[in-house]
Motif scaffolding. Structure first.
Motif, PDB file in Angstrom:
ATOM      1  N   TYR A  47       0.839  -1.203   0.000  1.00  0.00           N
ATOM      2  CA  TYR A  47       0.000   0.000   0.000  1.00  0.00           C
ATOM      3  C   TYR A  47       0.875   1.255   0.000  1.00  0.00           C
ATOM      4  CZ  TYR A  47      -3.566   3.357   1.327  1.00  0.00           C
ATOM      5  OH  TYR A  47      -4.400   4.445   1.361  1.00  0.00           O
ATOM      6  N   LEU A  48       1.875   1.277   0.878  1.00  0.00           N
ATOM      7  CA  LEU A  48       2.763   2.433   0.980  1.00  0.00           C
ATOM      8  C   LEU A  48       3.512   2.652  -0.333  1.00  0.00           C
ATOM      9  CD1 LEU A  48       4.189   1.759   4.544  1.00  0.00           C
ATOM     10  CD2 LEU A  48       2.558   3.547   3.900  1.00  0.00           C
ATOM     11  N   LYS A  49       4.005   1.572  -0.922  1.00  0.00           N
ATOM     12  CA  LYS A  49       4.719   1.664  -2.201  1.00  0.00           C
ATOM     13  C   LYS A  49       3.792   2.231  -3.270  1.00  0.00           C
ATOM     14  CE  LYS A  49       7.293  -1.166  -5.470  1.00  0.00           C
ATOM     15  NZ  LYS A  49       7.800  -2.507  -5.770  1.00  0.00           N
ATOM     16  N   HIS A  50       2.565   1.723  -3.325  1.00  0.00           N
ATOM     17  CA  HIS A  50       1.580   2.189  -4.306  1.00  0.00           C
ATOM     18  C   HIS A  50       1.291   3.684  -4.143  1.00  0.00           C
ATOM     19  CE1 HIS A  50      -1.974   2.173  -6.863  1.00  0.00           C
ATOM     20  NE2 HIS A  50      -2.631   2.744  -5.878  1.00  0.00           N
ATOM     21  N   LYS A  51       1.316   4.159  -2.907  1.00  0.00           N
ATOM     22  CA  LYS A  51       1.016   5.562  -2.624  1.00  0.00           C
ATOM     23  C   LYS A  51       2.211   6.487  -2.818  1.00  0.00           C
ATOM     24  CE  LYS A  51      -3.297   5.579  -1.484  1.00  0.00           C
ATOM     25  NZ  LYS A  51      -4.258   6.470  -2.120  1.00  0.00           N
ATOM     26  N   GLY A  52       3.414   5.916  -3.034  1.00  0.00           N
ATOM     27  CA  GLY A  52       4.577   6.741  -3.303  1.00  0.00           C
ATOM     28  C   GLY A  52       5.619   6.809  -2.208  1.00  0.00           C
ATOM     29  N   VAL A  53       5.405   6.099  -1.096  1.00  0.00           N
ATOM     30  CA  VAL A  53       6.417   6.053  -0.036  1.00  0.00           C
ATOM     31  C   VAL A  53       7.561   5.178  -0.534  1.00  0.00           C
ATOM     32  CG1 VAL A  53       6.903   5.359   2.347  1.00  0.00           C
ATOM     33  CG2 VAL A  53       4.681   6.354   1.771  1.00  0.00           C
ATOM     34  N   LYS A  54       8.790   5.673  -0.395  1.00  0.00           N
ATOM     35  CA  LYS A  54       9.951   4.939  -0.896  1.00  0.00           C
ATOM     36  C   LYS A  54      10.776   4.282   0.197  1.00  0.00           C
ATOM     37  CE  LYS A  54      10.181   7.581  -5.069  1.00  0.00           C
ATOM     38  NZ  LYS A  54      10.919   8.357  -6.007  1.00  0.00           N
ATOM     39  N   ARG A  55      10.697   4.816   1.414  1.00  0.00           N
ATOM     40  CA  ARG A  55      11.463   4.262   2.536  1.00  0.00           C
ATOM     41  C   ARG A  55      10.613   4.271   3.798  1.00  0.00           C
ATOM     42  NH1 ARG A  55      17.275   4.474   1.661  1.00  0.00           N
ATOM     43  NH2 ARG A  55      17.696   5.501  -0.316  1.00  0.00           N
ATOM     44  N   VAL A  56      10.781   3.215   4.588  1.00  0.00           N
ATOM     45  CA  VAL A  56      10.123   3.134   5.888  1.00  0.00           C
ATOM     46  C   VAL A  56      11.204   2.875   6.924  1.00  0.00           C
ATOM     47  CG1 VAL A  56       8.454   1.917   7.328  1.00  0.00           C
ATOM     48  CG2 VAL A  56       7.997   2.207   4.893  1.00  0.00           C
ATOM     49  N   VAL A  57      11.268   3.716   7.929  1.00  0.00           N
ATOM     50  CA  VAL A  57      12.176   3.533   9.050  1.00  0.00           C
ATOM     51  C   VAL A  57      11.315   3.018  10.202  1.00  0.00           C
ATOM     52  CG1 VAL A  57      13.872   4.627  10.563  1.00  0.00           C
ATOM     53  CG2 VAL A  57      13.581   5.451   8.214  1.00  0.00           C
ATOM     54  N   TYR A  58      11.676   1.870  10.767  1.00  0.00           N
ATOM     55  CA  TYR A  58      10.837   1.227  11.777  1.00  0.00           C
ATOM     56  C   TYR A  58      11.705   0.665  12.904  1.00  0.00           C
ATOM     57  CZ  TYR A  58      12.442  -3.037   9.551  1.00  0.00           C
ATOM     58  OH  TYR A  58      13.241  -4.032   9.051  1.00  0.00           O
ATOM     59  N   THR A  59      11.077   0.389  14.036  1.00  0.00           N
ATOM     60  CA  THR A  59      11.787  -0.207  15.162  1.00  0.00           C
ATOM     61  C   THR A  59      11.755  -1.730  15.025  1.00  0.00           C
ATOM     62  OG1 THR A  59       9.753  -0.037  16.493  1.00  0.00           O
ATOM     63  CG2 THR A  59      11.416   1.685  16.789  1.00  0.00           C
ATOM     64  N   ASN A  60      12.887  -2.378  15.380  1.00  0.00           N
ATOM     65  CA  ASN A  60      12.967  -3.835  15.335  1.00  0.00           C
ATOM     66  C   ASN A  60      12.704  -4.418  16.723  1.00  0.00           C
ATOM     67  OD1 ASN A  60      15.370  -3.616  16.815  1.00  0.00           O
ATOM     68  ND2 ASN A  60      16.672  -3.849  15.016  1.00  0.00           N
ATOM     69  N   TRP A  61      12.848  -5.746  16.860  1.00  0.00           N
ATOM     70  CA  TRP A  61      12.565  -6.400  18.148  1.00  0.00           C
ATOM     71  C   TRP A  61      13.437  -5.868  19.279  1.00  0.00           C
ATOM     72  CZ3 TRP A  61       8.212  -8.642  18.715  1.00  0.00           C
ATOM     73  CH2 TRP A  61       7.613  -9.351  17.686  1.00  0.00           C
ATOM     74  N   SER A  62      14.624  -5.375  18.956  1.00  0.00           N
ATOM     75  CA  SER A  62      15.530  -4.842  19.984  1.00  0.00           C
ATOM     76  C   SER A  62      15.268  -3.374  20.287  1.00  0.00           C
ATOM     77  CB  SER A  62      16.982  -5.005  19.526  1.00  0.00           C
ATOM     78  OG  SER A  62      17.283  -6.360  19.321  1.00  0.00           O
ATOM     79  N   GLY A  63      14.291  -2.781  19.590  1.00  0.00           N
ATOM     80  CA  GLY A  63      14.001  -1.367  19.811  1.00  0.00           C
ATOM     81  C   GLY A  63      14.930  -0.446  19.054  1.00  0.00           C
ATOM     82  N   GLU A  64      15.691  -1.003  18.111  1.00  0.00           N
ATOM     83  CA  GLU A  64      16.598  -0.197  17.294  1.00  0.00           C
ATOM     84  C   GLU A  64      15.921   0.139  15.975  1.00  0.00           C
ATOM     85  OE1 GLU A  64      19.728  -2.998  17.032  1.00  0.00           O
ATOM     86  OE2 GLU A  64      20.564  -2.482  18.978  1.00  0.00           O
ATOM     87  N   TRP A  65      16.373   1.217  15.354  1.00  0.00           N
ATOM     88  CA  TRP A  65      15.795   1.655  14.087  1.00  0.00           C
ATOM     89  C   TRP A  65      16.419   0.916  12.917  1.00  0.00           C
ATOM     90  CZ3 TRP A  65      11.534   4.533  14.060  1.00  0.00           C
ATOM     91  CH2 TRP A  65      11.235   5.284  15.194  1.00  0.00           C
ATOM     92  N   GLU A  66      15.575   0.485  11.975  1.00  0.00           N
ATOM     93  CA  GLU A  66      16.020  -0.112  10.716  1.00  0.00           C
ATOM     94  C   GLU A  66      15.296   0.603   9.591  1.00  0.00           C
ATOM     95  OE1 GLU A  66      15.948  -4.330  10.303  1.00  0.00           O
ATOM     96  OE2 GLU A  66      16.587  -4.669  12.368  1.00  0.00           O
ATOM     97  N   GLU A  67      15.839   0.510   8.392  1.00  0.00           N
ATOM     98  CA  GLU A  67      15.226   1.170   7.248  1.00  0.00           C
ATOM     99  C   GLU A  67      15.024   0.181   6.112  1.00  0.00           C
ATOM    100  OE1 GLU A  67      15.645   5.281   4.720  1.00  0.00           O
ATOM    101  OE2 GLU A  67      17.419   4.493   5.721  1.00  0.00           O
ATOM    102  N   MET A  68      13.881   0.247   5.458  1.00  0.00           N
ATOM    103  CA  MET A  68      13.626  -0.588   4.294  1.00  0.00           C
ATOM    104  C   MET A  68      13.281   0.281   3.103  1.00  0.00           C
ATOM    105  SD  MET A  68       9.759  -2.196   4.417  1.00  0.00           S
ATOM    106  CE  MET A  68      10.027  -3.197   5.826  1.00  0.00           C
ATOM    107  N   ARG A  69      13.677  -0.168   1.940  1.00  0.00           N
ATOM    108  CA  ARG A  69      13.328   0.504   0.685  1.00  0.00           C
ATOM    109  C   ARG A  69      12.133  -0.218   0.103  1.00  0.00           C
ATOM    110  NH1 ARG A  69      19.127   1.509  -2.304  1.00  0.00           N
ATOM    111  NH2 ARG A  69      20.009   2.777  -0.630  1.00  0.00           N
ATOM    112  N   LEU A  70      11.219   0.549  -0.482  1.00  0.00           N
ATOM    113  CA  LEU A  70      10.010  -0.043  -1.014  1.00  0.00           C
ATOM    114  C   LEU A  70       9.980  -0.079  -2.531  1.00  0.00           C
ATOM    115  CD1 LEU A  70       7.333   1.477   1.375  1.00  0.00           C
ATOM    116  CD2 LEU A  70       8.367  -0.777   1.462  1.00  0.00           C
ATOM    117  N   TRP A  71      11.107   0.166  -3.185  1.00  0.00           N
ATOM    118  CA  TRP A  71      11.114   0.060  -4.640  1.00  0.00           C
ATOM    119  C   TRP A  71      12.158  -0.966  -5.043  1.00  0.00           C
ATOM    120  CZ3 TRP A  71      13.416   4.137  -2.110  1.00  0.00           C
ATOM    121  CH2 TRP A  71      14.746   4.372  -2.368  1.00  0.00           C
ATOM    122  N   ALA A  72      11.978  -1.485  -6.226  1.00  0.00           N
ATOM    123  CA  ALA A  72      12.865  -2.550  -6.711  1.00  0.00           C
ATOM    124  C   ALA A  72      14.196  -2.019  -7.208  1.00  0.00           C
ATOM    125  CB  ALA A  72      12.188  -3.297  -7.838  1.00  0.00           C
TER     126      ALA A  72
END
Length: 67
Positions: free
Chosen positions: A42-67
């Motif tokens: 959904y986010l990719k379809h709407k134009g979001v390219k990156r999501v920064v989120y917390t992992n199980w350890s409470g640390e920040w990780e970043e994912m790219r939503l385009w190929a």
């Protein structure tokens, strides 16, 4: 139940290229907030390219939503 990421995008006038997602436990510590596959699509379809989120350890990780 609508997921937080979808709810956020639906409320914004313009969609940012990057969003931050965090989830907190009852004791206040951050925990896993990686968007599910449906939200990622959904986010990719709407134009979001990156999501920064917390992992199980409470640390920040970043994912790219385009190929």
């Amino acid at each position: 139940e609508i997921h937080a990421e979808v709810d956020l995008i639906n409320k914004l006038e313009s969609v940012p290229e990057r969003i931050f997602v965090a989830r907190f436990r009852k004791d206040g510590r951050m925990t896993m907030a990686r968007p599910c596959h449906h939200c990622q699509n959904y986010l990719k379809h709407k134009g979001v390219k990156r999501v920064v989120y917390t992992n199980w350890s409470g640390e920040w990780e970043e994912m790219r939503l385009w190929a």
